[in-house]
Design an enzyme around this catalytic site. Structure first.
Site, short mmCIF file in Angstrom:
data_model
loop_
_atom_site.label_atom_id
_atom_site.label_comp_id
_atom_site.label_asym_id
_atom_site.label_seq_id
_atom_site.Cartn_x
_atom_site.Cartn_y
_atom_site.Cartn_z
N SER A 138 0.86 -1.17 0.10
CA SER A 138 -0.06 0.06 -0.03
C SER A 138 0.96 1.43 0.08
CB SER A 138 -0.76 0.17 1.28
OG SER A 138 -1.51 1.39 1.31
N TYR A 151 -1.18 -0.55 10.99
CA TYR A 151 -1.44 -0.64 9.38
C TYR A 151 -0.22 -0.15 8.83
CZ TYR A 151 -3.71 -1.28 4.76
OH TYR A 151 -3.94 -1.49 3.62
N LYS A 155 2.55 -2.63 6.70
CA LYS A 155 2.67 -2.25 5.30
C LYS A 155 4.17 -1.94 4.89
CE LYS A 155 -1.31 -3.66 3.66
NZ LYS A 155 -1.36 -4.88 2.63
#
Length: 235
Positions: A138, A151, A155
């Site tokens: 991402s 998160y 990532k």
């Protein structure tokens, strides 16, 4: 790539489903996995009524044994494995002091450790096929933001893991890349795509990108690809 075999984790909806459809439409065979077997089988049937072309599997990527079983089933059905897209992922967003312990671990275990498990389970088959391993990271893997600590950590980790794995595996003629999308019209984080998502990247756009990577000349390797909406201001 005709009749080559791809395995896509988290392939029952969203990006994974869109990539699976794109590859099938271009002559490949596809196995998709999800946590629930019934969801994976329903998605596989939606992708194609020809069960010689598609396979739905249950696998929790945070469990290495699940991934080993999935790869074994793919080989039993198709006899080979040429492309793997580690796409399964989850997201929980909250200030770091409010993020729950179980939410942190679910993101790390799925988004990061799951990518490792998928590679470990498939790498010997990819050595045989001199195949391609692709992770779905991402832009959150390079751009940090408030309420994204867990998160972002997962990532950022995927990007680092994938780049190091690329260096380890290219001696086997295995290509390794990571794709880093911005906003995608998908069901991620319980979102339901609608007309208001028209400005976003669509799952089939990621499918086209994967297809383009697979069809690059063997001498060329885009090891990290960022993709974002052209006009986010249209929202």
């Amino acid at each position: 790539m005709k009749n080559k075999v791809a395995y896509i984790t988290g392939g029952t909806k969203g990006i994974g489903f869109g990539v699976a459809k794109y590859l099938l439409d271009n002559g490949m065979k596809v196995a998709i996995s999800g946590r629930k077997l019934e969801d994976a089988q329903a998605a596989a049937k939606e992708l194609s009524s020809d069960d010689s072309l598609v396979l739905g599997l249950s696998s929790d990527v945070s469990n290495i044994e699940d991934e080993k079983k999935a790869v074994k089933q793919i080989i039993e059905k198709f006899g080979q494995l040429d492309v793997v897209l580690a796409n399964a992922g989850v997201g929980h967003f909250a200030p770091v002091d409010e993020l729950k312990d179980e939410e942190w671990h679910q993101m790390i275990d799925t988004n990061l450790t799951g990518v490792f498990h998928t590679l470990k389970a498939s790498v010997e088959e990819l050595k045989k096929s001199e195949g391609y391993y692709i992770t779905l990271s991402s832009l959150a893997g390079t751009n940090f933001f408030a309420e994204g600590s867990g998160y972002n950590a997962s990532k950022f980790g995927v990007v680092g893991f994938t780049q190091a794995a690329m260096l380890d595996l290219r001696k086997y003629n295995i290509k390794v890349s990571t794709i880093m999308p911005g906003s995608v019209a998908s069901q991620f984080n319980n979102h339901t795509p609608g007309e208001g998502d028209d400005w976003k990247i669509q799952p089939e756009d990621i499918g086209q990108l994967v297809w383009d990577l697979l069809n690059m000349h063997p001498r060329a390797l885009p090891s990290k690809v960022e993709i974002r909406p052209t006009r986010p201001d249209l929202k």
